[in-house]
Design an enzyme around this catalytic site. Sequence first.
Site, short mmCIF file in Angstrom:
data_model
loop_
_atom_site.label_atom_id
_atom_site.label_comp_id
_atom_site.label_asym_id
_atom_site.label_seq_id
_atom_site.Cartn_x
_atom_site.Cartn_y
_atom_site.Cartn_z
N CYS A 2 38.43 35.86 44.78
CA CYS A 2 37.87 34.39 44.30
C CYS A 2 38.68 33.68 43.92
CB CYS A 2 36.33 35.41 43.99
SG CYS A 2 36.01 35.86 44.92
N ARG A 27 43.78 33.72 47.14
CA ARG A 27 42.71 35.03 45.99
C ARG A 27 41.41 35.48 46.95
NH1 ARG A 27 44.02 34.87 41.17
NH2 ARG A 27 41.84 35.32 40.70
N TRP A 75 36.19 36.58 48.29
CA TRP A 75 36.84 37.45 49.04
C TRP A 75 34.99 38.64 48.25
CZ3 TRP A 75 37.53 42.76 47.12
CH2 TRP A 75 38.35 43.60 47.63
N ASN A 101 33.64 34.84 40.24
CA ASN A 101 35.33 35.58 40.41
C ASN A 101 35.02 36.65 39.65
OD1 ASN A 101 37.23 37.24 40.86
ND2 ASN A 101 38.35 35.67 39.54
N GLY A 102 34.45 38.25 40.00
CA GLY A 102 34.68 39.55 39.48
C GLY A 102 33.56 39.59 40.60
N GLU A 489 57.59 50.19 51.28
CA GLU A 489 57.59 48.75 51.59
C GLU A 489 57.91 47.97 52.97
OE1 GLU A 489 56.45 47.00 49.53
OE2 GLU A 489 56.98 44.66 50.45
N LYS A 493 54.73 46.14 55.05
CA LYS A 493 54.43 44.85 54.68
C LYS A 493 54.20 45.06 56.41
CE LYS A 493 54.65 43.43 52.18
NZ LYS A 493 54.46 43.13 50.81
N GLU A 496 49.85 45.57 56.65
CA GLU A 496 49.23 44.01 56.16
C GLU A 496 49.41 42.89 57.24
OE1 GLU A 496 49.88 43.60 51.98
OE2 GLU A 496 52.13 43.26 52.69
N HIS A 512 58.53 67.95 58.33
CA HIS A 512 57.71 68.52 57.95
C HIS A 512 56.12 67.95 59.01
CE1 HIS A 512 60.08 70.14 55.58
NE2 HIS A 512 60.72 69.48 55.68
N LYS A 611 45.54 38.23 47.44
CA LYS A 611 46.64 38.08 46.57
C LYS A 611 47.27 38.40 45.26
CE LYS A 611 51.08 36.80 46.37
NZ LYS A 611 51.66 37.46 46.70
O1 M6R Z 1 50.04 40.74 41.44
P1 M6R Z 1 50.35 42.56 42.06
O2 M6R Z 1 52.08 43.06 41.83
O3 M6R Z 1 50.17 43.74 40.65
O4 M6R Z 1 49.89 42.77 43.23
C1 M6R Z 1 49.60 44.49 43.53
C2 M6R Z 1 49.76 44.92 45.30
O5 M6R Z 1 47.73 43.94 45.38
C3 M6R Z 1 50.17 43.75 46.19
O6 M6R Z 1 51.44 44.13 45.69
C4 M6R Z 1 49.62 43.99 47.85
O7 M6R Z 1 49.95 45.63 47.60
C5 M6R Z 1 51.14 43.32 48.09
N1 M6R Z 1 49.49 42.66 49.19
C6 M6R Z 1 51.44 44.25 49.51
O8 M6R Z 1 51.78 42.71 49.95
#
Ligand code: M6R
Length: 616
Positions: A2, A27, A75, A101-102, A489, A493, A496, A512, A611
């Site tokens: 948030c 956020r 969020w 936020n929390g 990774e 990508k 997500e 496997h 984020k």
């Molecule tokens: O801010 P951080 O690097 O600690 O965040 C970790 C993950 O939340 C972040 O890398 C997330 O997986 C991204 N959406 C990936 O693109």
Amino acid sequence: MCGIVGYIGYREAYPIVIKGLKRLEYRGYDSAGILLYDGKNLKVSKTKGKVIDLEEKSSNEITTNGTIGMGHTRWATHGIPNDANSHPHLSNSGELSIIHNGIIENYGPLKEELINRGYTFSSDTDSEVLINIIEDVQKKYKLKLGKAVQVALNQVVGAYAICVFDSKKPNEIIVARLGSPLAIGVGEGEFFIASDASPFLEYTSNAIYLEDEEMAIVRLHKPLKIRKIKDDSLVAPYVQELKMNLEQIEKGGFDHFMLKEIYEQANVIKDTYRGRLHADKGMIQMAGIEDNLDKFLYAERIIIIACGTSWHAGLVAEYIIEEYARIPVEVEYASEFRYRNPIITNKDVIIAISQSGETADTLAAIKLAKENGAFVFGVCNVVGSSISRETHAGAYTHAGPEIGVASTKAFTTQITVLTMIALRLAQAKGTMSATDFQKNLQELQLIPEKVQETLALTEVIAKEIAAIYKDVPNCLYLGRGYNFPVALEGALKLKEISYIHAEGYPAAEMKHGPIALIDEKMPVVVIAPKQAHYDKVVSNIQEIKSRSGKIIAIVTKGDTQVKELADHYIEIPETLDAFSPLLTTIPLQLLSYHIAVMRDCNVDQPRNLAKSVTVE
Ligand code: M6R
């Protein structure tokens, strides 16, 4: 998660809050709300959806001007995203309001107690419970708002960054934080409050970052007062000068922040090593490492803790630190590490990696490691973030603000920092010859150019491949050695931002299990640069081919063998094995980006994500 924004001063608050919310939308973006005080009345407008929906709705509902305002982009944690659960929330009297936020973990019993005493609730949120506890305390003990907030916060368990406003005493906003970030912009006769400094960059470059368990009384025409929530003691405010500029957070002509950030990588990698990598002098100098070199040299092992993409950067670091510096490395998901009673001693060095520096699980894992005597080193992007302050020492990645929820430049700059650490430790330990060390420095210095070249080589082809595969339901990513984490990774990508199911595997693991999935409909992205394990990867490709899988290969320029087998290929320039993730990642980022755009997905704000994951 948030985002929260507040303003108290002499300007019109509405546009400041709305613009601020747009900058904080990364956020959380499932609902939003705004409150405006016009000198007499409190106006509130809330809606399910994004800030743009709020802007439309509130322009009909909030017609007056006011110089005090608070806004929230959500969020969802407690309660589905709908109008009622959106913030701000009002207390039962309608006098107090909150943005939060929390998570208030013990909101259940507290709510029950309030209901038994006649309180009613119009949302399912924990935040509405919190504002009513504050009101309850205020009324019961006849306290000023600041004191009531403090007493109430001592009753709650959880995390918060809050702004509380009392329409009967409209010259102040009370703010507090525990576990969620909160910055106060200090202007002349005005204050800005926000989850990060981006909403107030054009108004002031002076900011105070509240520490955990601190609250502040933000009062017009009065010096800011910061107090400890636990014991009410006064804390001297520390005003920092912000280095970020507005241009850095605008899209700069690109369609999406993600694309802009992908294209920034050559420059930001240079920024990451600027002043640290001196190839001409045969030196790497990083203050955080030099000051604590002994800790690293005598460490029995390094434990890397991180989440998501940062965890993938940690895996790359495991390969390079072990190969170059010969120090044992373990890589842990922070969320598992913090709860599994790990063995940590004062002979361990912990490296915590986080773009935002606010990830709740990583923060908790750091605290645990510190309690057990370990030395904790942070690799963060956001300057002044909680993790950068909670760690003993660290190195910033200098990637600049990353707004797209999908991490791109944060990943490559994290790898750059970790590579420099590995090289410096290798030099200090004598595990690498002077010639190899020098060769590595020279090559690292060339990486920005090679990133630029990779972008150029990928530009057209990634779009063409994306057009062919945009509708597939599944996709596999395979890589070996340094490129195994890149496979993970690449898959992350794709899933997500395009919502296509994707999995990454070490190429040899395919036999496997995952090989059972391969048929003529399954695209397999194989990261196959000409380096160690090349022949083995070629064999893996053949195994996929003989089961009719479609191969999209990432190859080194000049490759012939894989090109012949692959259905499609993208070339990258040649580099050292250890640096190849800095290049191979880029085509995968662009492929995901174009697929997501073609599928009409919200690239910068994918569904259900945020984020900065400040809840566990
Ligand atoms: O801010 P951080 O690097 O600690 O965040 C970790 C993950 O939340 C972040 O890398 C997330 O997986 C991204 N959406 C990936 O693109």
